[in-house]
Structure formats: C-alpha cells, structure tokens
Scaffold this motif. Structure first.
Motif, PDB file in Angstrom:
ATOM      1  N   ALA A  61      35.039  27.808  48.308  1.00 45.72           N
ATOM      2  CA  ALA A  61      35.221  27.313  46.933  1.00 45.72           C
ATOM      3  C   ALA A  61      36.652  26.825  46.738  1.00 45.72           C
ATOM      4  N   LEU A 117      36.561  31.170  39.571  1.00 45.28           N
ATOM      5  CA  LEU A 117      35.165  30.972  39.198  1.00 45.28           C
ATOM      6  C   LEU A 117      34.226  31.561  40.259  1.00 45.28           C
ATOM      7  N   ALA A 118      34.519  31.338  41.536  1.00 42.60           N
ATOM      8  CA  ALA A 118      33.691  31.889  42.612  1.00 42.60           C
ATOM      9  C   ALA A 118      33.746  33.412  42.618  1.00 42.60           C
ATOM     10  N   LEU A 120      34.279  35.387  39.985  1.00 42.41           N
ATOM     11  CA  LEU A 120      33.515  35.877  38.840  1.00 42.41           C
ATOM     12  C   LEU A 120      32.014  35.777  39.091  1.00 42.41           C
ATOM     13  N   ILE A 121      31.572  34.664  39.650  1.00 38.08           N
ATOM     14  CA  ILE A 121      30.148  34.491  39.939  1.00 38.08           C
ATOM     15  C   ILE A 121      29.708  35.448  41.040  1.00 38.08           C
ATOM     16  N   GLY A 122      30.507  35.580  42.088  1.00 40.15           N
ATOM     17  CA  GLY A 122      30.160  36.466  43.193  1.00 40.15           C
ATOM     18  C   GLY A 122      30.087  37.926  42.799  1.00 40.15           C
ATOM     19  N   ASN A 123      30.916  38.338  41.870  1.00 43.44           N
ATOM     20  CA  ASN A 123      30.923  39.732  41.400  1.00 43.44           C
ATOM     21  C   ASN A 123      30.040  39.947  40.191  1.00 43.44           C
ATOM     22  N   ARG A 124      29.334  38.909  39.784  1.00 43.05           N
ATOM     23  CA  ARG A 124      28.454  38.952  38.610  1.00 43.05           C
ATOM     24  C   ARG A 124      29.195  39.459  37.380  1.00 43.05           C
ATOM     25  N   ARG A 127      30.614  41.667  33.302  1.00 44.17           N
ATOM     26  CA  ARG A 127      29.539  42.609  33.024  1.00 44.17           C
ATOM     27  C   ARG A 127      30.203  43.866  32.490  1.00 44.17           C
TER      28      ARG A 127
END
Length: 184
Positions: A61, A117-118, A120-124, A127
């Motif tokens: 990314a 961004l990667a 945050l998305i990878g760690n979901r 939350r």
C-alpha cells in the motif's frame, strides 16, 4: 419466556508464558483447528507462521501510495505549467528539476496516507468494542498474559468440545467470550 443463551464469539485459554502459547497454537493447528486468534503483549517469534498469517499489505500500500503521490505531484505541476505558460529566463515549460521537491513531498504524503489507511483496514479499526473485552483479565493481554481463542465462526465449532480441548492444553483458565453488542 426462557432467556436465550448468548451467542458465542470464541472460547479463550489464558497462558502465563509465550512458549506455552506457541505450543498451544502449534498443537491446535496440528489437531485441525483453523479459526484461531492469539493475543500477546509482545511479538512472539514464530507465532505468525504458526497461525498461518500472510505478510501484511502495508508495504504494498505504501508503494502504491508513493507512486500515485509522485505521479500526481509531477502531473499537477506539468499541467499547471502547460495551462498557464510563463517564459521565465528561457527555461522549458516542463522543467523536471524544479518539480522534484513537490513531487517528493506528495510521494511521502501518498505513502504515509496509504499506510495509515491499510493499517486501519487490516486491523478492522476503528472498533471501539470487541467481544474479548468481556473476558475477565483479558486486559492483561497488553501486560503479561497470553491468550489463544478458538473462534466460533468455524463451521464445525462445538463449545463443549472446545472447552475440553483447551483444558487439555493446561492453561491458567478457559473462558467464554459472548458475542455482544456495545452498549449505546
């Protein structure tokens, strides 16, 4: 009316040492458990390989963001110079040497933005609530305890069998993590 039992997110075993967690993960994978999560206060060497985790997407990314930022920065400057041409000292309209500073800065900005961004998305994330937070002493996963979770999302998951299996691995304790929704 009888109250329904809460749905289960996972059955979790707590360990004192990283080698005990690693051995438990190894044994669980060998015995056919494929939906596992492990929690540790520090990286345990070999744990990611035992869990079957793939390489993170963050470096790819960052490369994509860096290339996109650099190309975008250079193209923006070239477009502006072609759209509003100024003859300054006889220099060419596309003077790439003058464009390098902004190109570099936008390359770094793009790489860092895509990395965040990667991640945050990878760690979901974000939350704010996780079912494992309901387990007593799970907050020690950031201090000195190690946890192995057998996830209930597996198609053949049986909570009683998971409890018996984890008890056989000699953990400090075995707990249920109910699938709960955060309180509003």
């Amino acid at each position: 009316m009888a109250e329904r039992a809460p749905r289960l997110y996972a059955v979790v075993a707590e360990f004192n040492r990283p080698d005990a967690l690693l051995a438990a993960v190894r044994q669980a994978r060998r015995d056919g458990f494929s939906h596992l999560e492990a929690f540790s206060p520090f990286p345990v060497e070999g744990l990611d390989a035992e869990l079957g985790l793939r390489a993170p997407a963050i470096p790819r990314a960052m490369l994509a963001g860096g290339i996109l930022g650099a190309v975008g920065g250079f193209a923006m400057q070239a477009w502006i110079n072609l759209d509003f041409p100024l003859n300054i000292g006889g220099r060419p309209l596309i003077a790439w040497q003058a464009f390098l500073l902004i190109t570099f800065e936008l390359m770094v900005l793009g790489a860092v933005s895509f990395a965040i961004l990667a991640m945050l998305i990878g760690n979901r994330l974000p939350r704010l609530h996780h079912p494992l937070f309901e387990i007593p002493d799970f907050h020690f996963a950031t201090d000195d305890k190690f946890f192995l979770a057998l996830l209930a999302e597996a198609p053949d998951f049986d909570p009683a069998a998971a409890h018996r299996y984890l008890d056989g691995l000699k953990p400090l304790r075995v707990s249920d993590a109910p699938l709960t929704e955060p309180e509003s």
